[in-house]
Design a protein around this motif. Structure first.
Motif, PDB file in Angstrom:
ATOM      1  N   ARG A  11     127.114  -9.594   7.700  1.00 18.05           N
ATOM      2  CA  ARG A  11     127.800 -10.450   8.495  1.00 18.05           C
ATOM      3  C   ARG A  11     128.216  -9.739   9.784  1.00 18.05           C
ATOM      4  NH1 ARG A  11     130.629 -14.853   5.182  1.00 18.05           N
ATOM      5  NH2 ARG A  11     129.383 -15.458   3.819  1.00 18.05           N
ATOM      6  N   GLY A  12     128.393 -10.318  10.922  1.00 20.92           N
ATOM      7  CA  GLY A  12     128.673  -9.756  12.140  1.00 20.92           C
ATOM      8  C   GLY A  12     130.116  -9.720  12.291  1.00 20.92           C
ATOM      9  N   ASN A  13     130.843 -10.819  11.584  1.00 24.89           N
ATOM     10  CA  ASN A  13     132.235 -10.706  11.419  1.00 24.89           C
ATOM     11  C   ASN A  13     132.977  -9.611  10.593  1.00 24.89           C
ATOM     12  OD1 ASN A  13     131.936 -13.060  13.114  1.00 24.89           O
ATOM     13  ND2 ASN A  13     132.450 -14.397  11.281  1.00 24.89           N
ATOM     14  N   VAL A  14     132.268  -9.264   9.554  1.00 26.28           N
ATOM     15  CA  VAL A  14     132.735  -8.257   8.762  1.00 26.28           C
ATOM     16  C   VAL A  14     132.711  -6.912   9.561  1.00 26.28           C
ATOM     17  CG1 VAL A  14     132.346  -6.965   6.532  1.00 26.28           C
ATOM     18  CG2 VAL A  14     132.179  -9.520   6.621  1.00 26.28           C
ATOM     19  N   LEU A  15     131.465  -6.633  10.206  1.00 26.86           N
ATOM     20  CA  LEU A  15     131.357  -5.348  10.837  1.00 26.86           C
ATOM     21  C   LEU A  15     132.384  -5.371  11.995  1.00 26.86           C
ATOM     22  CD1 LEU A  15     127.581  -5.097  10.740  1.00 26.86           C
ATOM     23  CD2 LEU A  15     129.108  -3.885   9.322  1.00 26.86           C
ATOM     24  N   ASP A  16     132.536  -6.395  12.798  1.00 29.01           N
ATOM     25  CA  ASP A  16     133.439  -6.556  13.891  1.00 29.01           C
ATOM     26  C   ASP A  16     134.903  -6.143  13.362  1.00 29.01           C
ATOM     27  OD1 ASP A  16     131.346  -7.004  15.502  1.00 29.01           O
ATOM     28  OD2 ASP A  16     131.959  -9.147  15.542  1.00 29.01           O
ATOM     29  N   LEU A  17     135.381  -6.585  12.211  1.00 29.38           N
ATOM     30  CA  LEU A  17     136.549  -6.404  11.720  1.00 29.38           C
ATOM     31  C   LEU A  17     136.763  -5.068  11.085  1.00 29.38           C
ATOM     32  CD1 LEU A  17     139.123  -7.821  10.588  1.00 29.38           C
ATOM     33  CD2 LEU A  17     138.051  -8.188   8.498  1.00 29.38           C
ATOM     34  N   ALA A  18     135.644  -4.436  10.376  1.00 29.99           N
ATOM     35  CA  ALA A  18     135.903  -2.988  10.200  1.00 29.99           C
ATOM     36  C   ALA A  18     136.003  -2.223  11.543  1.00 29.99           C
ATOM     37  CB  ALA A  18     134.529  -2.706   9.437  1.00 29.99           C
ATOM     38  N   VAL A  19     135.361  -2.552  12.513  1.00 32.70           N
ATOM     39  CA  VAL A  19     135.720  -1.559  13.675  1.00 32.70           C
ATOM     40  C   VAL A  19     136.929  -1.901  14.309  1.00 32.70           C
ATOM     41  CG1 VAL A  19     134.706  -1.668  16.180  1.00 32.70           C
ATOM     42  CG2 VAL A  19     133.009  -1.616  14.278  1.00 32.70           C
ATOM     43  N   ALA A  20     137.322  -3.204  14.190  1.00 29.14           N
ATOM     44  CA  ALA A  20     138.718  -3.281  14.757  1.00 29.14           C
ATOM     45  C   ALA A  20     139.687  -2.596  13.857  1.00 29.14           C
ATOM     46  CB  ALA A  20     138.958  -4.824  15.007  1.00 29.14           C
ATOM     47  N   VAL A  21     139.665  -2.743  12.565  1.00 27.65           N
ATOM     48  CA  VAL A  21     140.749  -1.889  12.039  1.00 27.65           C
ATOM     49  C   VAL A  21     140.572  -0.291  12.134  1.00 27.65           C
ATOM     50  CG1 VAL A  21     141.147  -1.214   9.429  1.00 27.65           C
ATOM     51  CG2 VAL A  21     140.646  -3.618   9.867  1.00 27.65           C
ATOM     52  N   ILE A  22     139.601   0.036  12.034  1.00 27.09           N
ATOM     53  CA  ILE A  22     139.473   1.748  12.391  1.00 27.09           C
ATOM     54  C   ILE A  22     140.147   1.927  13.885  1.00 27.09           C
ATOM     55  CG2 ILE A  22     137.866   3.579  13.043  1.00 27.09           C
ATOM     56  CD1 ILE A  22     135.920   2.127  11.022  1.00 27.09           C
ATOM     57  N   ILE A  23     139.732   1.219  14.989  1.00 28.20           N
ATOM     58  CA  ILE A  23     140.449   1.493  16.210  1.00 28.20           C
ATOM     59  C   ILE A  23     141.628   1.060  16.383  1.00 28.20           C
ATOM     60  CG2 ILE A  23     140.245   0.306  18.600  1.00 28.20           C
ATOM     61  CD1 ILE A  23     137.018   0.004  18.393  1.00 28.20           C
ATOM     62  N   GLY A  24     142.182  -0.101  15.547  1.00 26.45           N
ATOM     63  CA  GLY A  24     143.378  -0.304  15.353  1.00 26.45           C
ATOM     64  C   GLY A  24     144.418   0.809  14.902  1.00 26.45           C
ATOM     65  N   ALA A  25     143.837   1.700  13.855  1.00 27.70           N
ATOM     66  CA  ALA A  25     144.457   2.421  13.157  1.00 27.70           C
ATOM     67  C   ALA A  25     144.753   3.763  14.078  1.00 27.70           C
ATOM     68  CB  ALA A  25     143.879   3.071  11.985  1.00 27.70           C
ATOM     69  N   ALA A  26     143.474   4.029  14.939  1.00 25.42           N
ATOM     70  CA  ALA A  26     143.502   5.149  15.953  1.00 25.42           C
ATOM     71  C   ALA A  26     144.616   4.734  16.805  1.00 25.42           C
ATOM     72  CB  ALA A  26     142.148   5.325  16.481  1.00 25.42           C
ATOM     73  N   PHE A  27     144.630   3.557  17.334  1.00 25.35           N
ATOM     74  CA  PHE A  27     145.435   3.106  18.468  1.00 25.35           C
ATOM     75  C   PHE A  27     147.011   3.274  18.100  1.00 25.35           C
ATOM     76  CE2 PHE A  27     147.380  -0.347  21.405  1.00 25.35           C
ATOM     77  CZ  PHE A  27     147.016   0.215  22.487  1.00 25.35           C
ATOM     78  N   GLY A  28     147.252   2.760  16.775  1.00 22.78           N
ATOM     79  CA  GLY A  28     148.344   2.870  16.153  1.00 22.78           C
ATOM     80  C   GLY A  28     149.231   4.354  16.275  1.00 22.78           C
ATOM     81  N   LYS A  29     148.179   5.503  16.006  1.00 22.77           N
ATOM     82  CA  LYS A  29     148.549   6.781  16.118  1.00 22.77           C
ATOM     83  C   LYS A  29     148.795   7.170  17.607  1.00 22.77           C
ATOM     84  CE  LYS A  29     145.864   8.400  12.079  1.00 22.77           C
ATOM     85  NZ  LYS A  29     144.995   9.174  11.577  1.00 22.77           N
TER      86      LYS A  29
END
Length: 146
Positions: A11-29
């Motif tokens: 599903r597109g939503n799950v993939l979008d969420l995974a990308v958002a989590v990865i980018i969010g973690a990098a942004f948090g750093k």
């Protein structure tokens, strides 16, 4: 069960969420580095050399090898109970900065997106007497003229 899992992951939503989590973690750093390496030292300089990250209260027994130590990380690693209010202040500043940046980002995206067109208002239903008059007119037009 594997097919259901595959459909769920695809599903597109799950993939979008995974990308958002990865980018969010990098942004948090990035925000943590901004806070720890740029903003907090400036605040420390303004407040006369105050370094929030090293402010803590020792609540437990300190091992002999760390007696008199003011290294928060070393005391915490040794298992000493410490009340690290300086680390909390740094984390709170991190949160405020992150929340503000996300606010600016969302606001910018909303400004860039086209505002949806409001649907045209539906015409109010025709009154019954007008509809009846139209029917009479249409019937009169259909009659042959004599």
């Amino acid at each position: 069960m594997f097919k259901e899992f595959k459909a769920f992951i695809a599903r597109g939503n799950v993939l979008d969420l995974a990308v958002a989590v990865i980018i969010g973690a990098a942004f948090g750093k990035i925000v943590s580095s901004l806070t720890d390496d740029i903003i907090m030292p400036v605040i420390g300089k303004i407040t006369g050399g105050l370094d929030f990250s090293s402010h803590f209260l020792i609540l437990g027994k300190v091992p002999a090898e760390l007696a008199g130590s003011s290294d928060y990380a070393a005391l915490k690693k040794a298992g000493v109970a410490v009340f690290g209010y300086g680390a909390f202040i740094t984390a709170a500043v991190n949160f405020v900065i992150l929340a503000f940046i996300i606010f600016l980002l969302v606001r910018s995206v909303h400004k860039l997106m086209d505002k949806p067109q409001e649907p045209a208002a539906e015409a109010p239903p025709e009154p019954a007497d007008i509809a009846l008059l139209r029917e009479i007119r249409d019937e009169l037009k259909k009659r042959p003229t004599v």
